[in-house]
Design an enzyme around this catalytic site. Sequence first.
Site, short mmCIF file in Angstrom:
data_model
loop_
_atom_site.label_atom_id
_atom_site.label_comp_id
_atom_site.label_asym_id
_atom_site.label_seq_id
_atom_site.Cartn_x
_atom_site.Cartn_y
_atom_site.Cartn_z
N GLN A 106 73.51 -2.20 75.80
CA GLN A 106 74.37 -2.38 74.63
C GLN A 106 74.92 -1.05 74.08
O GLN A 106 75.55 -1.04 73.04
CB GLN A 106 73.66 -3.18 73.55
CG GLN A 106 72.47 -2.52 72.90
CD GLN A 106 71.69 -3.50 72.04
OE1 GLN A 106 70.98 -4.37 72.54
NE2 GLN A 106 71.83 -3.39 70.73
N GLU A 154 62.00 -1.14 56.25
CA GLU A 154 61.69 -2.38 55.52
C GLU A 154 62.49 -3.59 56.01
O GLU A 154 62.06 -4.73 55.86
CB GLU A 154 61.93 -2.18 54.03
CG GLU A 154 60.84 -1.37 53.35
CD GLU A 154 61.22 -1.04 51.92
OE1 GLU A 154 61.63 -1.95 51.18
OE2 GLU A 154 61.11 0.14 51.54
N GLY A 155 63.67 -3.33 56.56
CA GLY A 155 64.45 -4.44 57.10
C GLY A 155 63.72 -5.14 58.24
O GLY A 155 63.60 -6.37 58.28
N HIS A 156 63.17 -4.34 59.17
CA HIS A 156 62.42 -4.93 60.28
C HIS A 156 61.18 -5.66 59.75
O HIS A 156 60.84 -6.75 60.21
CB HIS A 156 61.95 -3.85 61.27
CG HIS A 156 63.06 -3.11 61.95
ND1 HIS A 156 63.40 -1.83 61.61
CD2 HIS A 156 63.89 -3.47 62.95
CE1 HIS A 156 64.40 -1.42 62.38
NE2 HIS A 156 64.72 -2.40 63.19
N LYS A 188 72.37 -7.78 58.33
CA LYS A 188 73.09 -6.49 58.33
C LYS A 188 74.02 -6.47 59.54
O LYS A 188 75.16 -6.01 59.45
CB LYS A 188 72.07 -5.34 58.41
CG LYS A 188 72.55 -4.06 57.78
CD LYS A 188 73.17 -3.10 58.73
CE LYS A 188 72.19 -2.57 59.73
NZ LYS A 188 72.90 -1.85 60.83
N GLY A 231 68.60 -9.87 61.48
CA GLY A 231 69.06 -9.45 60.16
C GLY A 231 70.55 -9.68 59.96
O GLY A 231 71.34 -9.52 60.89
N MET A 290 69.66 -0.74 54.79
CA MET A 290 68.69 -0.03 55.62
C MET A 290 69.09 -0.16 57.09
O MET A 290 69.46 -1.26 57.54
CB MET A 290 67.30 -0.59 55.40
CG MET A 290 66.78 -0.19 54.04
SD MET A 290 65.02 -0.35 53.93
CE MET A 290 64.81 0.00 52.19
N SER A 291 69.02 0.95 57.78
CA SER A 291 69.41 0.97 59.20
C SER A 291 68.67 2.12 59.87
O SER A 291 68.50 3.19 59.27
CB SER A 291 70.92 1.21 59.31
OG SER A 291 71.25 1.63 60.61
O1 PAF Z 1 69.69 -5.73 66.44
C1 PAF Z 1 69.05 -5.13 67.32
O2 PAF Z 1 68.12 -4.37 67.06
C2 PAF Z 1 69.45 -5.32 68.78
O3 PAF Z 1 70.81 -5.47 68.93
C3 PAF Z 1 68.70 -6.50 69.46
C4 PAF Z 1 69.05 -7.83 68.83
C5 PAF Z 1 67.20 -6.26 69.36
C6 PAF Z 1 69.08 -6.56 70.93
O4 PAF Z 1 68.76 -5.38 71.59
#
Ligand code: PAF
Length: 302
Positions: A61, A35-37, A152, A150, A187-188
Amino acid sequence: MQTLDKIADLRRDLDTARGQGLRIGLVPTMGFFHEGHVSLIEAAVHDCDFVVTTIFVNPLQFSVGEDLDAYPRDAEGDAALAAGAGCDLLFVPLPGEMYPSGSESVLTSVSLGPLAETMEGRSRPTHFAGVATVVTKLFFLIGECSAYFGEKDYQQLAVIRQMARDLSAPVNVVGCPVIREPDGLAMSTRNVYLSVEERDVAPVLNRALSHGAVMISDGERDAERVRTAMAALIDEAPVGTLDYVEVADPGTLEHQSVCSGESRLFGAVQFGRARLIDNISASDVSGDDDFTRKEVTAGNER
Ligand code: PAF
């Protein structure tokens, strides 16, 4: 909704949208939507005329030993949720499209300064450089737009805002509120890693931060006392290992000695395979006040 995986096709569709005078919205993600997305896509749909959501699990990352290979994926589920939220274009490039010579051959990075050096930056030293590289690439690819992130990942949002400002990116960076489960857990995507017991205990992170916020709203000004109280609550939990709790300036993210209602409270806890982070504003003591105050009383009694 159209799904594309090639940069050239994305650029062509964006040129067409711009030619029609449409305002572009960008929602960068790594997929496995919750739901966050969906709330980010909905915010973009509300403000913009043509919304591009990107799904790319960015190898840069993740550091060695992190969950790059295990990172959950659900292409079909994501497409259904994005379309349902009103997204116009889903861009899902393969790693070779984003990094044609391999991510290890990327030599250019953005120097991010102190915002990226505390908290997550200290625990995951290469993380923000990788985020900045992929977000810069997306900003170049998409061009003038509003981009939605977000809260978060509040530190990530702060780093990206600063970067967009410093580099004069033609991007309006928009922060959107954390979306929580009914028991307060933020939410994650990584919540799927939690065992039943860890899932039961995980809301302690949000409760500890809420505890700190109540202390500040009740007049506590010594930030170290707030940090100690928050850490003690997390340490008492039967599972989970505290990485950090922090009381920081909401703009500079600098560690505070003296806090106020403007302060921001941050925490990171490792629950088994899941490293969870959360943050709240010190002024965020509304909502479940009685419950939070009861928790504070219980915390003080122990
Ligand atoms: O927050 C995320 O999902 C990622 O760090 C992002 C901003 C899409 C970069 O890969």
